[in-house]
Design an enzyme around this catalytic site. Structure first.
Site, PDB file in Angstrom:
ATOM      1  N   THR A 157       0.828  -1.210   0.000  1.00  0.00           N
ATOM      2  CA  THR A 157       0.000   0.000   0.000  1.00  0.00           C
ATOM      3  C   THR A 157       0.865   1.263   0.000  1.00  0.00           C
ATOM      4  O   THR A 157       0.610   2.195  -0.763  1.00  0.00           O
ATOM      5  CB  THR A 157      -0.940  -0.004   1.227  1.00  0.00           C
ATOM      6  OG1 THR A 157      -1.866  -1.081   1.077  1.00  0.00           O
ATOM      7  CG2 THR A 157      -1.709   1.305   1.333  1.00  0.00           C
ATOM      8  N   TYR A 158       1.894   1.275   0.842  1.00  0.00           N
ATOM      9  CA  TYR A 158       2.762   2.462   0.888  1.00  0.00           C
ATOM     10  C   TYR A 158       3.653   2.561  -0.334  1.00  0.00           C
ATOM     11  O   TYR A 158       4.008   3.657  -0.772  1.00  0.00           O
ATOM     12  CB  TYR A 158       3.560   2.495   2.204  1.00  0.00           C
ATOM     13  CG  TYR A 158       2.667   3.013   3.296  1.00  0.00           C
ATOM     14  CD1 TYR A 158       2.578   4.373   3.553  1.00  0.00           C
ATOM     15  CD2 TYR A 158       1.828   2.145   3.988  1.00  0.00           C
ATOM     16  CE1 TYR A 158       1.703   4.856   4.504  1.00  0.00           C
ATOM     17  CE2 TYR A 158       0.941   2.630   4.941  1.00  0.00           C
ATOM     18  CZ  TYR A 158       0.887   3.976   5.193  1.00  0.00           C
ATOM     19  OH  TYR A 158      -0.004   4.462   6.110  1.00  0.00           O
ATOM     20  N   HIS A 159       3.983   1.414  -0.893  1.00  0.00           N
ATOM     21  CA  HIS A 159       4.742   1.407  -2.148  1.00  0.00           C
ATOM     22  C   HIS A 159       3.964   2.169  -3.229  1.00  0.00           C
ATOM     23  O   HIS A 159       4.499   3.050  -3.896  1.00  0.00           O
ATOM     24  CB  HIS A 159       4.989  -0.050  -2.566  1.00  0.00           C
ATOM     25  CG  HIS A 159       5.539  -0.208  -3.937  1.00  0.00           C
ATOM     26  ND1 HIS A 159       6.869  -0.037  -4.229  1.00  0.00           N
ATOM     27  CD2 HIS A 159       4.932  -0.484  -5.120  1.00  0.00           C
ATOM     28  CE1 HIS A 159       7.057  -0.212  -5.529  1.00  0.00           C
ATOM     29  NE2 HIS A 159       5.895  -0.483  -6.087  1.00  0.00           N
ATOM     30  N   THR A 164       3.709   5.880  -2.598  1.00  0.00           N
ATOM     31  CA  THR A 164       4.951   6.585  -2.906  1.00  0.00           C
ATOM     32  C   THR A 164       5.095   6.818  -4.409  1.00  0.00           C
ATOM     33  O   THR A 164       5.578   7.871  -4.830  1.00  0.00           O
ATOM     34  CB  THR A 164       6.158   5.789  -2.359  1.00  0.00           C
ATOM     35  OG1 THR A 164       5.856   5.355  -1.034  1.00  0.00           O
ATOM     36  CG2 THR A 164       7.394   6.643  -2.306  1.00  0.00           C
TER      37      THR A 164
END
Ligand code: CA
Length: 670
Positions: free
Chosen positions: A290-292, A295
């Site tokens: 999710t954070y990938h 970003t």
């Protein structure tokens, strides 16, 4: 002059008199932040040099009301007709109308609060820091602008200008250390400078938007943007957001003297961080899908902001190449339904919204056929020319026999230490077969808060609730996997059977505990099923467990006599997990939970194969993970293993599955 025209003139005078009532006089210093040599400002510059400051401000306002070469992604001058009379959505309309009465919703998790006729910007109705921080994001200003565009009702413009000035008067930088820590926290400032340009474009055509207000706006915008690079957060996503927005300011208001320096600063930070935060294989260092993806969006937003201002060449080529790699890495760790494993702090996605994300990314990389493929759900473009594929620097390994809804895909994590959003879970995997994710990761349930919330969050972080090996059910102390072997046999789907006889192999070692290395080998046999060999190496003693979790609706049969567990889906798409150890193994059920939605959890089946480790001798576990069709799980056994030597890393055994023999002979490490 006709009577009608006189009335009109009189009305205009009244409006401008009313509006200028609060205007501050325009002086030479009012223009300090503006680069009057900027192309398009010739007239402004001429009047300024002649000392005609009011006229210069007027000309500047005319410039902005007609400025069409600088594009905002959402709101631009000249596209009024696009919004006039259009529904702006109920939530936005409520925000805008409540704002007229000074009822603001500081943070999404809470309701609206009355901030008073004389707005009290220090009001702190719930003592959650986010409530006071996020008030200063003034997120209702843009909806007010949208309501204005839609209705052409000047009440929104008057009120927004009032609030802008009220905020400025009551929250000057340096008012107090306490107030600065909320109103001027760099992340909040960055939120404001991100939304203000769109709000500016929505209101700039209003007769209430005076030349004097224009200069007030530009000067405060200038001060806020200028503040951030001097006060950047030290790291993490705050820093990325701030840099992206500083760059955005420099792109959307290139007429300001600092614009080029802001762009340079944002680009420098982003370029430095992209090198630091993204592994060579394209995965972001928080190791959470999710954070990938989030970003990717930050990096691209920055790049596209620069592009809109014609400044994308200020980015080095390596930057955009890295983002392209990140997009391809996303595809590699996607199941055919476009979901990613819920490793770390991660959440499921709707297929349609992820396709939308790929479509947005594809605009930046129109020549990339693979991105096009995922952006169009396979209608155009081309699939990657590989199946199983390792992101070997970050440690995400995908075993895959195809890219469609008939495929089998296992994604396993054996990584370097991750940043905040990662968990101690090396070895864990999700297995997706023919449209079903049989072994979803537990997810993360909650973020952070008081002791009670942290306790709940920590349950989900435990190593033992992941499909991996633990000692005494403790969390891994170290997650730093060393890859020993990664071999892929085929590059194309084996629909003609050429997968038979072939094997993909991963072996890695994780120094999970003091004096205990966990070496896990995964063999993807015949592109069909998996043999998982776990070795507990070292002098540590205690109880060893190899854990597995199943999907909440899998209604498994636990056959403790045969150490086998299998799902019982009525559609016949099922999974068997069985221990093939010859020595004594105990199958035990465990507490299992999964969270697909924030603050919501559901129970699900989980189990462990256990045995003690009493001395410094290596202990081994051999498990088969076997997708099958029908309701009857196959009979599986190791029927021959005389040449087998796990100590030497040699596998030489025969599996017998429903009477059919399959010899497995390979080196786990060479
Ligand atoms: Ca997890």
């Amino acid at each position: 002059m006709s009577f009608k025209k006189n009335i009109l003139l009189y009305m205009l005078m009244c409006i401008s008199l009313f509006a200028t009532a609060q205007d501050i006089p325009i002086t030479k210093a009012s223009f300090d932040a503006i680069n009057l040599a900027y192309p398009g400002l010739e007239k402004v510059n001429k009047l300024f040099n002649a000392g005609e400051y009011n006229d210069a401000a007027n000309a500047l306002l005319t410039y902005y009301r007609n400025r069409k070469n600088i594009k905002h992604p959402d709101f631009n001058v000249g596209d009024e007709a696009r919004f006039r009379g259009k529904d702006i959505g109920k939530a936005n309309q409520v925000k805008a109308d409540n704002a007229l009465e000074h009822k603001f919703q500081p943070q999404k998790g809470y309701g609206y609060y009355d901030y008073g006729k004389d707005i009290n910007w220090d009001f702190w109705p719930v003592k959650d820091n986010e409530v006071r921080w996020q008030l200063h994001r003034v997120t209702w200003w843009q909806p007010m602008g949208m309501a204005y565009r839609s209705s052409a009702d000047e009440k929104y413009a008057k009120e927004w200008i009032f609030q802008f000035r009220d905020w400025a008067n009551k929250n000057p930088l340096g008012k107090s250390k306490d107030n600065d820590s909320f109103a001027w926290r760099p992340l909040e400032v960055s939120e404001r400078i991100q939304s203000l340009p769109g709000t500016f474009n929505l209101f700039v055509s209003s007769p209430n938007f005076t030349p004097s207000f224009l200069l007030e706006f530009l000067n405060l915008f200038n001060q806020q943007t200028d503040y951030i690079p001097k006060n950047y957060s030290t790291e993490g996503n705050h820093l990325l957001f701030e840099a992206q927005r500083v760059l955005g300011s420099g792109s959307i208001f290139p007429e300001l003297k600092q614009a080029a320096a802001w762009r340079k600063s944002g680009i420098e930070v982003l370029n430095r961080e992209i090198k630091k935060q993204v592994y060579p294989d394209g995965m972001q260092w928080e190791l959470s899908p999710t954070y990938h993806v989030a970003t990717i969006d930050i990096f691209l937003k920055a790049y596209n902001a620069a592009k809109l201002a014609g400044a994308e060449k200020e980015f080095p080529e390596s930057y955009i190449k890295t983002v392209e790699n990140m997009v391809i890495a996303t595809a590699n760790i996607s199941f055919p339904d476009y979901n990613n494993p819920m490793f770390g702090d991660s959440w499921p996605v709707e297929k349609s919204s992820r396709i939308k994300a790929f479509a947005a990314w594809a605009k930046t990389f129109p020549q990339n056929e693979e991105i096009k493929y995922f952006a169009t759900d396979g209608a155009a473009g081309a699939l990657p020319n590989y199946l199983s594929h390792g992101l070997t620097s970050s440690g995400f390994y995908t075993f895959r026999n195809g890219w469609n809804d008939k495929s089998t895909v296992m994604i396993l994590k054996a990584s370097q230490p991750g940043e905040f959003h990662a968990q101690p879970d090396n070895g864990t995997f999700e297995l997706w077969v023919k449209g079903r994710n049989f072994t979803p990761d537990a997810g993360c349930y909650l973020y952070s808060g008081d002791a009670e919330v942290t306790k709940k969050r920590n349950w989900y972080r435990q190593s033992r609730v992941h499909s991996t090996l633990t000692l005494d059910n403790q969390n891994m102390v170290i997650t730093k996997a060393q890859q020993n072997k990664w071999f892929t046999a085929l590059n194309k789907p084996s629909n003609n059977g050429e997968g038979a006889g072939k094997m993909d192999i991963l072996t890695y070692t994780n120094p999970s505990y003091q004096d205990l290395n966990h070496q896990r080998s995964v063999l993807f046999i015949d592109q069909k099923y998996f043999l998982i060999i776990d070795q507990a190496i070292g002098k540590a003693t205690g109880n060893l467990g190899v854990h597995f979790q199943l999907k909440e609706d899998s209604k498994p049969v636990f056959d403790k006599a045969k150490n086998k567990v299998y799902s019982t889906y009525s559609d016949g798409n099922n999974l068997l997990i069985q221990s093939l150890n010859a020595d004594k193994i105990t199958l035990n059920e465990e507490e299992g939970k999964v969270s697909y939605i924030y603050n919501q959890e559901i129970p699900r089946p989980a189990f462990v194969f256990e045995k003690p480790k009493r001395d410094n001798k290596t202990q081994n576990f051999i498990s088969i993970v076997y997708p099958f069709e029908g309701s009857k799980a196959p009979e599986v056994a190791i029927t021959e293993n005389t040449g087998n030597s796990l100590e030497k890393g040699e596998i030489n055994l025969t599996l017998t599955i429903d009477g059919i023999k399959r010899a497995v002979k390979t080196s786990l490490i060479k």
